[in-house]
Design a protein around this motif. Structure first.
Motif, short mmCIF file in Angstrom:
data_model
loop_
_atom_site.label_atom_id
_atom_site.label_comp_id
_atom_site.label_asym_id
_atom_site.label_seq_id
_atom_site.Cartn_x
_atom_site.Cartn_y
_atom_site.Cartn_z
N HIS A 163 60.55 15.86 25.96
CA HIS A 163 59.61 15.18 25.07
C HIS A 163 58.22 15.04 25.69
CE1 HIS A 163 62.87 14.66 22.35
NE2 HIS A 163 63.58 14.03 23.26
N LYS A 164 58.09 15.39 26.97
CA LYS A 164 56.79 15.34 27.64
C LYS A 164 56.30 16.72 28.04
CE LYS A 164 57.49 10.72 29.46
NZ LYS A 164 57.98 9.95 30.59
N THR A 165 57.20 17.56 28.54
CA THR A 165 56.82 18.88 29.04
C THR A 165 57.32 19.96 28.09
OG1 THR A 165 57.16 18.00 31.26
CG2 THR A 165 56.88 20.37 31.07
N ARG A 166 56.41 20.79 27.59
CA ARG A 166 56.77 21.89 26.70
C ARG A 166 56.92 23.18 27.52
NH1 ARG A 166 58.69 19.24 22.95
NH2 ARG A 166 57.35 17.94 21.71
N VAL A 167 57.94 23.97 27.21
CA VAL A 167 58.14 25.24 27.92
C VAL A 167 57.67 26.44 27.11
CG1 VAL A 167 60.04 24.44 29.36
CG2 VAL A 167 60.53 25.42 27.13
N GLY A 168 57.38 26.23 25.83
CA GLY A 168 56.93 27.32 24.99
C GLY A 168 56.84 26.86 23.55
N SER A 169 56.56 27.81 22.66
CA SER A 169 56.49 27.46 21.24
C SER A 169 57.01 28.63 20.41
CB SER A 169 55.07 27.12 20.85
OG SER A 169 54.25 28.26 21.02
N VAL A 170 57.47 28.31 19.22
CA VAL A 170 57.91 29.33 18.26
C VAL A 170 57.21 29.07 16.94
CG1 VAL A 170 60.18 29.75 19.32
CG2 VAL A 170 59.95 27.97 17.60
N SER A 171 56.98 30.14 16.19
CA SER A 171 56.33 29.99 14.89
C SER A 171 57.39 29.66 13.84
CB SER A 171 55.62 31.29 14.52
OG SER A 171 56.57 32.31 14.31
N ARG A 172 56.93 29.25 12.66
CA ARG A 172 57.85 28.98 11.54
C ARG A 172 58.65 30.24 11.17
NH1 ARG A 172 59.71 24.39 10.43
NH2 ARG A 172 58.25 22.72 10.26
N ASP A 173 57.99 31.42 11.25
CA ASP A 173 58.66 32.67 10.91
C ASP A 173 59.80 32.97 11.89
OD1 ASP A 173 56.97 33.07 8.77
OD2 ASP A 173 55.58 34.33 9.91
N GLU A 174 59.55 32.75 13.19
CA GLU A 174 60.61 32.96 14.18
C GLU A 174 61.74 31.96 13.97
OE1 GLU A 174 57.96 32.56 17.55
OE2 GLU A 174 58.39 34.62 18.14
N LEU A 175 61.38 30.72 13.62
CA LEU A 175 62.39 29.68 13.36
C LEU A 175 63.26 30.10 12.17
CD1 LEU A 175 63.03 26.79 14.49
CD2 LEU A 175 61.87 25.94 12.47
N ARG A 176 62.65 30.62 11.12
CA ARG A 176 63.39 31.09 9.94
C ARG A 176 64.31 32.25 10.30
NH1 ARG A 176 63.55 30.96 4.46
NH2 ARG A 176 61.89 29.43 4.26
N ARG A 177 63.81 33.18 11.11
CA ARG A 177 64.62 34.34 11.51
C ARG A 177 65.86 33.88 12.29
NH1 ARG A 177 65.29 36.88 15.97
NH2 ARG A 177 63.59 35.85 17.07
N ILE A 178 65.69 32.94 13.22
CA ILE A 178 66.81 32.42 14.00
C ILE A 178 67.78 31.68 13.08
CG2 ILE A 178 67.47 30.76 15.80
CD1 ILE A 178 64.80 31.51 17.21
N ALA A 179 67.25 30.87 12.15
CA ALA A 179 68.10 30.12 11.22
C ALA A 179 68.91 31.06 10.33
CB ALA A 179 67.25 29.18 10.37
N GLU A 180 68.29 32.17 9.87
CA GLU A 180 69.01 33.14 9.04
C GLU A 180 70.13 33.81 9.83
OE1 GLU A 180 65.81 35.64 7.74
OE2 GLU A 180 65.34 34.34 6.02
N LEU A 181 69.87 34.10 11.10
CA LEU A 181 70.88 34.71 11.95
C LEU A 181 72.05 33.75 12.21
CD1 LEU A 181 71.59 37.20 13.74
CD2 LEU A 181 70.45 36.00 15.61
N LYS A 182 71.74 32.47 12.42
CA LYS A 182 72.75 31.46 12.75
C LYS A 182 73.46 30.88 11.53
CE LYS A 182 73.70 29.51 16.00
NZ LYS A 182 74.91 29.73 16.79
N LEU A 183 72.95 31.11 10.33
CA LEU A 183 73.47 30.47 9.11
C LEU A 183 74.99 30.54 8.95
CD1 LEU A 183 72.45 28.78 6.77
CD2 LEU A 183 72.22 30.87 5.43
N PRO A 184 75.65 31.69 9.22
CA PRO A 184 77.12 31.71 9.03
C PRO A 184 77.87 30.70 9.91
CG PRO A 184 76.25 33.93 9.36
CD PRO A 184 75.13 32.98 9.61
N ASP A 185 77.33 30.36 11.09
CA ASP A 185 78.01 29.44 12.00
C ASP A 185 77.51 28.01 11.91
OD1 ASP A 185 79.56 31.49 12.92
OD2 ASP A 185 78.38 31.87 14.70
N LEU A 186 76.47 27.76 11.09
CA LEU A 186 75.93 26.41 10.98
C LEU A 186 76.56 25.66 9.82
CD1 LEU A 186 72.10 27.03 11.53
CD2 LEU A 186 73.71 26.00 13.12
N ASN A 187 76.49 24.36 9.90
CA ASN A 187 77.01 23.50 8.85
C ASN A 187 75.86 23.17 7.89
OD1 ASN A 187 78.61 21.84 7.38
ND2 ASN A 187 78.72 20.20 8.90
N ALA A 188 75.35 24.21 7.21
CA ALA A 188 74.23 24.04 6.30
C ALA A 188 74.44 24.91 5.07
CB ALA A 188 72.93 24.43 7.00
#
Length: 145
Positions: free
Chosen positions: A97-122
């Motif tokens: 919550h104090k030190t950031r190691v990097g950042s991801v864009s909304r598009d990258e977040l969506r791509r990861i979420a689409e890949l993980k969707l079959p294993d997520l409870n969503a």
């Protein structure tokens, strides 16, 4: 006509192994050995099925039956591994919550979420993105956009 009998399940083992790099050494041997599974057969078939994903960690759920046969189901790579790759970070933050190691864009977040969707409870991609964003926040990876 006799109905086919279901095999009796002896154990279900979950492992996280680098894709295409499974060996009979721990953790594979120590997890499967006590159940009498042919470890070399598992290692060979796991490496064949994950050869295309070399470089990522691929979780696997191994179902072991009473007759010592087995079958396994490959899962999607952990969200933390995918986020580290997207952010270009070697590891998560020690103080997220104090030190950031990097950042991801909304598009990258969506791509990861689409890949993980079959294993997520969503149910939909927006909820999956919130789950992945929460993982990113707890790792010290900022979500931009």
């Amino acid at each position: 006509m006799a109905t086919p009998r279901k095999k009796k399940i002896r154990a279900v083992v979950k492992l996280q192994i680098p894709a295409g790099q499974a060996t009979p050494a721990p953790p594979v041997g120590t997890a499967l050995g006590p159940h009498g599974v042919n470890i070399m057969e598992f290692v060979r078939s796991y490496n064949e099925r994950t050869a295309s994903q070399t470089g990522t960690v691929v979780p696997v759920q191994v179902t072991i039956y009473e007759d010592r046969s087995f079958e396994f189901v490959l899962k999607t790579p952990p969200a933390s591994v995918l986020l580290k790759q997207a952010a270009g970070a070697p590891k998560g933050s020690a103080d997220p919550h104090k030190t950031r190691v990097g950042s991801v864009s909304r598009d990258e977040l969506r791509r990861i979420a689409e890949l993980k969707l079959p294993d997520l409870n969503a149910y939909d991609i927006d909820q999956a993105m919130k789950i992945i964003a929460g993982t990113a926040r707890s790792m010290g990876v900022a979500v931009e956009g």
